[in-house]
Design an enzyme around this catalytic site. Structure first.
Site, PDB file in Angstrom:
ATOM      1  N   HIS A   6       3.266  -0.083  -2.817  1.00 59.53           N
ATOM      2  CA  HIS A   6       3.600  -1.511  -2.924  1.00 59.53           C
ATOM      3  C   HIS A   6       5.105  -1.780  -3.029  1.00 59.53           C
ATOM      4  CE1 HIS A   6      -0.548  -2.288  -2.894  1.00 59.53           C
ATOM      5  NE2 HIS A   6      -0.827  -2.247  -4.180  1.00 59.53           N
ATOM      6  N   GLN A  28      -7.391  -4.112   2.319  1.00 57.90           N
ATOM      7  CA  GLN A  28      -7.671  -3.173   1.242  1.00 57.90           C
ATOM      8  C   GLN A  28      -8.613  -3.882   0.282  1.00 57.90           C
ATOM      9  OE1 GLN A  28      -6.203  -0.061   1.000  1.00 57.90           O
ATOM     10  NE2 GLN A  28      -6.686   0.593  -1.081  1.00 57.90           N
ATOM     11  N   ASP A  83     -11.305   1.323  -3.398  1.00 61.24           N
ATOM     12  CA  ASP A  83      -9.851   1.201  -3.287  1.00 61.24           C
ATOM     13  C   ASP A  83      -9.524   1.697  -1.877  1.00 61.24           C
ATOM     14  OD1 ASP A  83      -7.203   0.882  -3.820  1.00 61.24           O
ATOM     15  OD2 ASP A  83      -7.116   2.245  -5.532  1.00 61.24           O
ATOM     16  N   ASN A 101       0.822  -1.208   0.000  1.00 55.70           N
ATOM     17  CA  ASN A 101       0.000   0.000   0.000  1.00 55.70           C
ATOM     18  C   ASN A 101       0.868   1.275   0.000  1.00 55.70           C
ATOM     19  OD1 ASN A 101      -2.348   1.764   0.189  1.00 55.70           O
ATOM     20  ND2 ASN A 101      -3.413  -0.097   0.814  1.00 55.70           N
ATOM     21  N   ARG A 102       0.247   2.420   0.295  1.00 62.76           N
ATOM     22  CA  ARG A 102       0.925   3.703   0.038  1.00 62.76           C
ATOM     23  C   ARG A 102       1.648   4.277   1.251  1.00 62.76           C
ATOM     24  NH1 ARG A 102      -3.369   3.155  -3.151  1.00 62.76           N
ATOM     25  NH2 ARG A 102      -3.050   3.724  -5.339  1.00 62.76           N
ATOM     26  N   TYR A 162      -5.912 -10.996  -7.838  1.00 62.15           N
ATOM     27  CA  TYR A 162      -7.195 -10.483  -8.357  1.00 62.15           C
ATOM     28  C   TYR A 162      -8.103 -11.697  -8.491  1.00 62.15           C
ATOM     29  CZ  TYR A 162      -5.089  -6.008  -9.833  1.00 62.15           C
ATOM     30  OH  TYR A 162      -4.462  -4.787  -9.882  1.00 62.15           O
ATOM     31  N   GLU A 165      -6.571  -7.306  -0.008  1.00 53.81           N
ATOM     32  CA  GLU A 165      -5.174  -7.278   0.431  1.00 53.81           C
ATOM     33  C   GLU A 165      -5.151  -7.114   1.946  1.00 53.81           C
ATOM     34  OE1 GLU A 165      -3.522  -4.035  -2.153  1.00 53.81           O
ATOM     35  OE2 GLU A 165      -5.411  -4.459  -3.145  1.00 53.81           O
ATOM     36  N   HIS A 203      -1.511  -9.831  -3.615  1.00 58.38           N
ATOM     37  CA  HIS A 203      -2.324  -8.963  -4.475  1.00 58.38           C
ATOM     38  C   HIS A 203      -3.108  -9.748  -5.533  1.00 58.38           C
ATOM     39  CE1 HIS A 203      -3.455  -5.259  -6.479  1.00 58.38           C
ATOM     40  NE2 HIS A 203      -2.804  -4.566  -5.578  1.00 58.38           N
TER      41      HIS A 203
HETATM   42  C1  BGC Z   1      -4.094  -0.091  -4.911  1.00 55.23           C
HETATM   43  C2  BGC Z   1      -4.661   0.524  -6.166  1.00 55.23           C
HETATM   44  C3  BGC Z   1      -3.786   0.140  -7.313  1.00 55.23           C
HETATM   45  C4  BGC Z   1      -3.764  -1.356  -7.378  1.00 55.23           C
HETATM   46  C5  BGC Z   1      -2.964  -1.927  -8.497  1.00 55.23           C
HETATM   47  C6  BGC Z   1      -4.125  -1.557  -5.092  1.00 55.23           C
HETATM   48  O1  BGC Z   1      -3.641  -2.185  -3.973  1.00 55.23           O
HETATM   49  O2  BGC Z   1      -4.759   0.333  -3.766  1.00 55.23           O
HETATM   50  O3  BGC Z   1      -4.772   1.908  -6.053  1.00 55.23           O
HETATM   51  O4  BGC Z   1      -4.244   0.701  -8.509  1.00 55.23           O
HETATM   52  O5  BGC Z   1      -3.295  -1.875  -6.192  1.00 55.23           O
HETATM   53  O6  BGC Z   1      -1.914  -1.197  -8.900  1.00 55.23           O
END
Ligand code: BGC
Length: 374
Positions: free
Chosen positions: A133, A311, A274, A107-108, A209, A339, A207
Site C-alpha cells: 500500500h 482485492q 485476502d 497492494n503488495r 472497511y 479494493e 481501502h
Molecule cells: C491487505 C491485507 C492487509 C490489509 C490492511 C489489505 O489490502 O491485502 O493483507 O492486512 O489491507 O492492512
C-alpha cells in the site's frame, strides 16, 4: 419592504418542476469544516457531502480518507456503514488503512523490488519482506489539498497530492487526484487521475472497511463477485503468477454466498479472504465487480469499476485492539474491503495488466459504490 411576488409564469414553472418525488428531496451539497491539526500545525479539513436522499459522506484531507458514510436501511433509517475513528488523533496513532486513499501502488510488491526500463528500484518494506500500500508513509498518511468542484448530479470534492520523486523509493514526481462525488442516484463515485514526469508504477485504490449492518461482524453479509478467476498467492500473499479458475473452490463467489460460509478453509491466508479477483470483462470499461447484501438491514452495496481486479479482504487482521467511532471495538471480521485495483505485484508479472504510467500519459480510472435496499 420588498417582497417577492411570483409571476404567473414562475408559478407554472414551479408546479411543473415540483413533481411529488422532487418535492421530497433535499438539496445536495458540500460543507467544509475544521477536523483537526497535525503535529506540525497543518490544518486538516473535513468535507461533508450530502445528496438529495439524505445520504451523508465525510472525507478528510488526511489520507483523502472517508471517515463516515450514512445510508438508509430498509426502514429508511440512516446508519454509518464504514469503519473509522471520531478524531484525527486516533487516525494518527496508526490503523489498517480505514477509508483511505491508497498509493502510489496499492497492494503488495514482492520484496519491495522491481526493474523498469533496465533500472532496479528498491521500495520501502512495510509488510514482512514486502512493500504494501505505497510503503511506510503511503498516500493514506499524507495531507491532500481539497477543492469543491461542480458535479452534474450531486456534490463533489477533488483531493490532490504531489508525490515527490523518490518518495518511498518510487521514480518520478507524481501528481495524483481523487474526486469523491456523491450523486443524487445514491452512488459514491471515485475518479482517480495521475500524471508523472518519469515512468513509474501507479495503482490507486480506496481501502474503506464496509459493514452494511452498521456494526457486529460481516460474516452473514452475502457477497457476489463478478470473477471467474483469481490470482493465487504464496504465504506472504504475493501472487504466484497464475490466474486460476474459482470454479469448484472456496474462492467462488460467482453466485451469492455468505462471507463466513467457507472462510476458514482457505490456503495461504488461513484467517480469511485476502485475495485479488481477476474481474470478468477486463478492459471493457465500467462494469459490476461485486454485490453485497446484508439481510438484517436490507442494505445493498454494488461496486462498479473500470479496474481489472478487486482485492476482497474479510478484515482478518482486525484484532480488537482498536477502538473506533462511538467506542466500538473492532474485532476480527467487523468490516470487509473491496479494493478495486490492478493485480498485486503487477510490476513483477509481465502477464498481468501493466501498472506503468509514462510521462505525457494520464492515469485515469473510476470506481462507483452504489447503495440501495431490498
Ligand atoms: C491487505 C491485507 C492487509 C490489509 C490492511 C489489505 O489490502 O491485502 O493483507 O492486512 O489491507 O492492512
Amino acid at each position: 419592504m420588498n417582497r417577492y411576488i411570483p409571476t404567473l409564469a414562475a408559478c407554472i414553472t414551479m408546479l411543473l418542476t415540483l413533481t411529488p418525488s422532487a418535492a421530497a428531496t433535499l438539496p445536495s451539497g458540500v460543507k467544509k469544516s475544521h477536523y483537526g491539526t497535525m503535529p506540525d500545525g497543518t490544518v486538516i479539513e473535513q468535507y461533508r457531502l450530502t445528496n438529495a436522499n439524505g445520504i451523508v459522506a465525510k472525507i478528510i484531507t488526511y489520507g483523502a480518507l472517508m471517515t463516515e458514510l450514512h445510508v438508509p436501511d430498509r426502514q429508511g433509517k440512516l446508519g454509518d456503514i464504514v469503519l473509522g475513528f471520531d478524531n484525527l488523533e486516533s487516525y494518527l496513532k496508526g490503523h489498517p488503512y480505514f477509508g483511505a486513499t491508497i498509493g502510489r501502488v496499492g497492494n503488495r510488491i514482492a520484496k519491495g523490488k522491481f526493474t523498469l526500463d533496465g533500472r532496479d528500484y528498491t521500495l520501502a518494506r512495510n509488510d514482512g519482506p514486502n512493500h504494501l500500500h505505497g510503503g511506510i508513509r503511503g498516500f493514506d498518511k499524507v495531507v491532500w489539498k481539497a477543492e469543491i468542484v461542480p458535479a452534474r448530479n450531486g456534490a463533489a470534492v477533488r483531493f490532490t497530492y504531489v508525490s515527490p520523486n523518490g518518495e518511498e523509493g518510487y521514480p518520478g514526481t507524481l501528481t495524483a487526484t481523487v474526486t469523491y462525488t456523491l450523486t443524487d442516484t445514491d452512488e459514491l463515485r471515485l475518479d482517480y487521475t495521475a500524471k508523472t514526469d518519469q515512468a513509474t508504477p501507479v495503482n490507486l485504490t480506496n481501502h474503506t472497511y464496509w459493514n452494511l449492518a452498521g456494526g457486529g461482524d460481516i460474516l452473514n453479509h452475502v457477497l457476489t463477485i463478478n470473477a471467474d478467476h483469481y490470482t493465487p498467492v504464496d504465504d506472504t500473499l504475493i501472487p504466484t503468477g497464475a490466474i486460476a479458475p474459482v470454479k469448484g473452490t472456496v474462492m467462488d463467489f460467482t453466485t451469492p454466498m455468505p462471507i463466513g460460509s467457507r472462510l476458514l478453509s482457505l490456503d495461504n491466508s488461513p484467517r480469511g479472504y485476502d485475495h485479488n479477483y481477476a474481474l470478468n470483462d477486463s478492459g471493457k470499461g465500467m462494469r459490476l465487480a461485486a454485490t453485497v447484501y446484508e439481510p438484517g438491514t436490507g442494505r445493498v452495496l454494488e461496486t462498479f469499476t473500470e479496474e481489472p481486479g478487486v482485492q476482497f479482504y474479510s478484515g482478518n487482521f482486525l484484532d480488537a485492539t482498536l477502538e473506533g467511532k462511538g467506542k466500538t471495538v473492532y474485532h476480527q471480521y467487523y468490516g470487509f474491503c473491496l479494493e478495486t485495483q490492478h493485480f498485486p505485484d503487477s510490476v513483477n508479472h509481465p502477464n498481468f495488466p501493466s501498472t506503468i504510467l509514462r510521462p505525457k500519459k494520464t492515469y485515469k480510472t473510476a470506481t462507483i459504490y452504489k447503495f440501495s435496499v431490498k
